[in-house]
Design a protein around this motif. Structure first.
Motif, PDB file in Angstrom:
ATOM      1  N   SER A  73     -19.697 -39.864  55.219  1.00  0.00           N
ATOM      2  CA  SER A  73     -19.364 -39.103  54.002  1.00  0.00           C
ATOM      3  C   SER A  73     -19.642 -37.610  54.136  1.00  0.00           C
ATOM      4  N   MET A  74     -20.586 -37.260  54.974  1.00  0.00           N
ATOM      5  CA  MET A  74     -20.951 -35.843  55.070  1.00  0.00           C
ATOM      6  C   MET A  74     -19.815 -35.041  55.710  1.00  0.00           C
ATOM      7  N   GLY A  75     -19.769 -33.753  55.386  1.00  0.00           N
ATOM      8  CA  GLY A  75     -18.681 -32.907  55.866  1.00  0.00           C
ATOM      9  C   GLY A  75     -18.987 -32.287  57.219  1.00  0.00           C
ATOM     10  N   PHE A  76     -18.001 -32.310  58.104  1.00  0.00           N
ATOM     11  CA  PHE A  76     -18.145 -31.692  59.429  1.00  0.00           C
ATOM     12  C   PHE A  76     -16.743 -31.278  59.858  1.00  0.00           C
ATOM     13  N   GLY A  77     -16.536 -30.018  60.108  1.00  0.00           N
ATOM     14  CA  GLY A  77     -15.177 -29.565  60.425  1.00  0.00           C
ATOM     15  C   GLY A  77     -15.147 -28.604  61.590  1.00  0.00           C
ATOM     16  N   SER A  91     -20.266 -36.155  49.470  1.00  0.00           N
ATOM     17  CA  SER A  91     -21.686 -36.218  49.830  1.00  0.00           C
ATOM     18  C   SER A  91     -22.532 -35.335  48.933  1.00  0.00           C
ATOM     19  N   THR A  92     -23.837 -35.472  49.090  1.00  0.00           N
ATOM     20  CA  THR A  92     -24.797 -34.680  48.319  1.00  0.00           C
ATOM     21  C   THR A  92     -25.907 -34.262  49.275  1.00  0.00           C
ATOM     22  N   GLY A  93     -26.784 -33.387  48.790  1.00  0.00           N
ATOM     23  CA  GLY A  93     -27.943 -33.019  49.597  1.00  0.00           C
ATOM     24  C   GLY A  93     -28.809 -34.234  49.908  1.00  0.00           C
ATOM     25  N   ASP A  94     -28.859 -35.187  48.974  1.00  0.00           N
ATOM     26  CA  ASP A  94     -29.677 -36.396  49.198  1.00  0.00           C
ATOM     27  C   ASP A  94     -29.218 -37.149  50.442  1.00  0.00           C
ATOM     28  N   MET A  95     -27.922 -37.071  50.714  1.00  0.00           N
ATOM     29  CA  MET A  95     -27.409 -37.795  51.898  1.00  0.00           C
ATOM     30  C   MET A  95     -27.951 -37.180  53.180  1.00  0.00           C
ATOM     31  N   ILE A  96     -28.196 -35.876  53.149  1.00  0.00           N
ATOM     32  CA  ILE A  96     -28.770 -35.229  54.341  1.00  0.00           C
ATOM     33  C   ILE A  96     -30.169 -35.798  54.562  1.00  0.00           C
ATOM     34  N   THR A 118     -28.936 -32.121  59.845  1.00  0.00           N
ATOM     35  CA  THR A 118     -30.040 -32.830  59.199  1.00  0.00           C
ATOM     36  C   THR A 118     -30.954 -31.866  58.431  1.00  0.00           C
ATOM     37  N   HIS A 119     -30.610 -30.587  58.378  1.00  0.00           N
ATOM     38  CA  HIS A 119     -31.454 -29.668  57.605  1.00  0.00           C
ATOM     39  C   HIS A 119     -30.811 -29.421  56.244  1.00  0.00           C
ATOM     40  N   ARG A 120     -31.472 -29.886  55.184  1.00  0.00           N
ATOM     41  CA  ARG A 120     -30.846 -29.868  53.869  1.00  0.00           C
ATOM     42  C   ARG A 120     -30.481 -28.459  53.402  1.00  0.00           C
ATOM     43  N   HIS A 166     -21.176 -28.015  44.859  1.00  0.00           N
ATOM     44  CA  HIS A 166     -22.625 -27.763  44.927  1.00  0.00           C
ATOM     45  C   HIS A 166     -23.077 -27.191  46.268  1.00  0.00           C
ATOM     46  N   VAL A 167     -22.103 -26.847  47.113  1.00  0.00           N
ATOM     47  CA  VAL A 167     -22.450 -26.452  48.480  1.00  0.00           C
ATOM     48  C   VAL A 167     -23.446 -25.286  48.519  1.00  0.00           C
TER      49      VAL A 167
END
Ligand SMILES: Cc1cc2nc3c(=O)[nH]c(=O)nc-3n(C[C@H](O)[C@H](O)[C@H](O)COP(=O)(O)OP(=O)(O)OC[C@H]3O[C@@H](n4cnc5c(N)ncnc54)[C@H](O)[C@@H]3O)c2cc1C
Length: 491
Positions: free
Chosen positions: A299-303, A429-434, A462-464, A193-194
């Motif tokens: 859970s959110m992605g950061f690479g 993760s999902t957009g809701d997590m942002i 933090t910007h969805r 869903h990215v």
């Protein structure tokens, strides 16, 4: 001063991090009449992931370089225009991809274009394909890409073996390139869903090499020098408390710095990277953040995506070449899923030509992501240079190609104040997590009379809809500043 409203009182504010989110937040608050603001920055210079370095004949961008969506709808573009910074920039309109293979072949540009368009279409529509196939939320971009690739392979049955190999190698190269765009180790880490969450701003990508540091300087001009504390890493944030100042005033927050100092505050805007939050989120806050927020952070992605700048004595590429793609003919998208540190250079899909030559000399910049991107930070520049010289000799078939003149590798992963490059929506993760990460604390329900909006969360992650970008970061800083402006507004 562009002061919208008069303030009820002047609260004491701390902004942690002087990246574009923090600087943007502080600037907006100052122009709205807030005076007691301190920006606390760990590094010796402001900018965070906006940073340039001297390399070859000029300075090059280590971090942000493109305005994604060069139109009036993009605040970065708008500000750059207002400050007259757009003169040396140019739109990147579907750049010509010149593909070489490890068998010293140049791929047919028509074939390259066709395969690139097919791959782009799969990725862009991945969430719709997933919907049709009734995939779950936990499915990855790789699930869709690899499945669709199988269909393509079947359609290429009639092609000559060499052409098929090249096309498969190209699909694999495009997959690595996509990982670079997302700062992801693999497409199997990225939610299908990215591109449903991330919203493109109208307009092309504008190559703005050198612009971002200048824009940051413009934003800093309205911030009095004494309000920016450099070389001051924050160690812990004590919140929801009652801390007495020397003049006996009480504040709910005490920001402890690594140098032993502290700053009391009514509100803190935190703009450190998601990578830093992942590493320090458990210990940074006292009391701990609510479990749901900590879970969102993890859970959110950061690479990591790193850049490798290369300076040559003379170009081996044609004058009109914009991007050089490197295809390994034996590779398929299925075969290159695992990290390969011993042959890390296989993970570099493309090199962009950095121009104009008069300003930069003969410069290429490659991109690399995943574990290989982390790994190359530990190599010496000599090791990187000699591996890449071999690589170019192999792909061009020119064993006499001279050694590289100069190499520079960015180190976003080992930088303790970024711990990676930027965020993406991971399979966990999902957009809701942002939105959950962004929610200020204390939450209304648990406030129980304690002061509102003590901890505010800004920063690109933090910007969805515009995470991973400079405009997303700036908008996030403005958003948190607006919360405080609304809270203290007399209207
Ligand atoms: C290689 C690369 C390429 C990119 N390319 C583009 C591009 O082309 N276009 C685009 O729009 N975006 C791009 N980006 C993304 C963009 O740079 C970021 O989204 C944006 O700059 C993030 O800004 P920020 O203010 O949210 O965070 P940051 O810039 O990370 O700012 C956070 C600040 O907090 C400080 N800090 C961290 N910990 C502490 C602490 N404990 N105490 C005090 N201070 C602390 C840091 O030093 C930093 O200055 C790229 C990023 C990278 C790494």
């Amino acid at each position: 001063m562009n002061c919208k409203n008069t303030l009820k009182k002047s609260p004491k504010l701390v902004v942690i991090g002087a990246g574009i989110a923090g600087v943007g937040a502080a600037g907006k608050l100052l122009t709205h009449g807030f005076t007691d603001i301190q920006i606390v920055e760990a590094s010796s210079q402001p900018g965070g992931r906006i940073r340039s370095s001297l390399f070859g004949k000029s300075t090059v961008d280590e971090g942000a370089q493109y305005i994604h969506g060069a139109s009036g709808k993009n605040p970065i573009f708008q500000l750059a225009k207002e400050h007259g910074l757009l003169q040396d920039t140019h739109d990147r309109v579907d750049p010509e991809l010149s593909v070489l293979t490890n068998m010293q072949k140049q791929m047919d540009p028509d074939v390259t274009k066709e395969v690139k368009n097919l791959a782009s279409s799969i990725l862009k529509h991945a969430h719709l394909i997933a919907q049709q196939k009734q995939y779950t939320q936990a499915n990855s971009l790789a699930d869709v890409y690899l499945e669709e690739v199988k269909t393509l392979i079947a359609q290429w049955d009639g092609d000559h073996t060499d052409l098929r190999r090249q096309k498969l190698g190209l699909l694999s190269m495009l997959m690595k390139w996509q990982c670079d765009h997302l700062a992801a180790g693999s497409l199997s880490e990225v939610s299908v869903h990215v591109y449903e969450e991330y919203k493109h701003i109208e307009g092309h990508d504008r190559n703005s090499q050198g612009l971002f540091p200048n824009l940051l300087q413009k934003l800093l001009e309205i911030i009095p020098r004494e309000k920016l504390l450099l070389n001051k890493p924050v160690q812990q944030i004590l919140w929801n408390g009652s801390f007495e100042s020397e003049d006996n005033s009480l504040y709910p927050i005490k920001v402890l710095c690594e140098d032993g100092g502290h700053i009391l505050a009514d509100h803190v805007i935190l703009s450190i990277s998601l990578g830093c939050l992942k590493a320090n989120g458990q210990s940074l806050f006292q009391p701990r953040l609510p479990e749901q927020k900590l879970n969102a952070i993890q859970s959110m992605g950061f690479g990591t995506m790193n850049k490798i700048y290369l300076e040559f004595e003379a170009p081996f590429w044609d004058e009109n070449t914009e991007v050089i793609g490197l295809v390994w003919e034996e590779e398929t998208p299925l075969s290159c899923q695992e990290p390969n540190l011993t042959e890390w250079w296989k993970r570099v899909p493309v090199f962009y030509v950095v121009g104009p030559t008069g300003r930069y000399g003969h410069l290429l910049v490659g991109t690399i992501s995943g574990k290989e991107a982390e790994f190359i930070e530990s190599l010496s520049l000599q090791e990187v240079a000699s591996s890449l010289t071999c690589l170019f000799r192999q792909f061009t078939g020119r064993s006499s190609l001279p050694e590289l003149k100069n190499v520079f590798v960015t180190k976003w992963f080992s930088n303790p104040y970024t711990r990676g490059s930027y965020s993406h929506i991971s399979i966990n993760s999902t957009g809701d997590m942002i939105d959950l990460l962004t929610e200020p604390l204390p939450q209304a329900t648990e406030g129980n009379g304690s002061p509102m909006l003590q901890l505010l969360f800004a920063g690109e992650a933090t910007h969805r809809s515009h995470h991973s970008t400079t405009h997303g970061a700036l908008l996030s800083g403005w958003r948190e500043a607006e919360r405080l402006i609304d809270l203290y507004s007399t209207k």
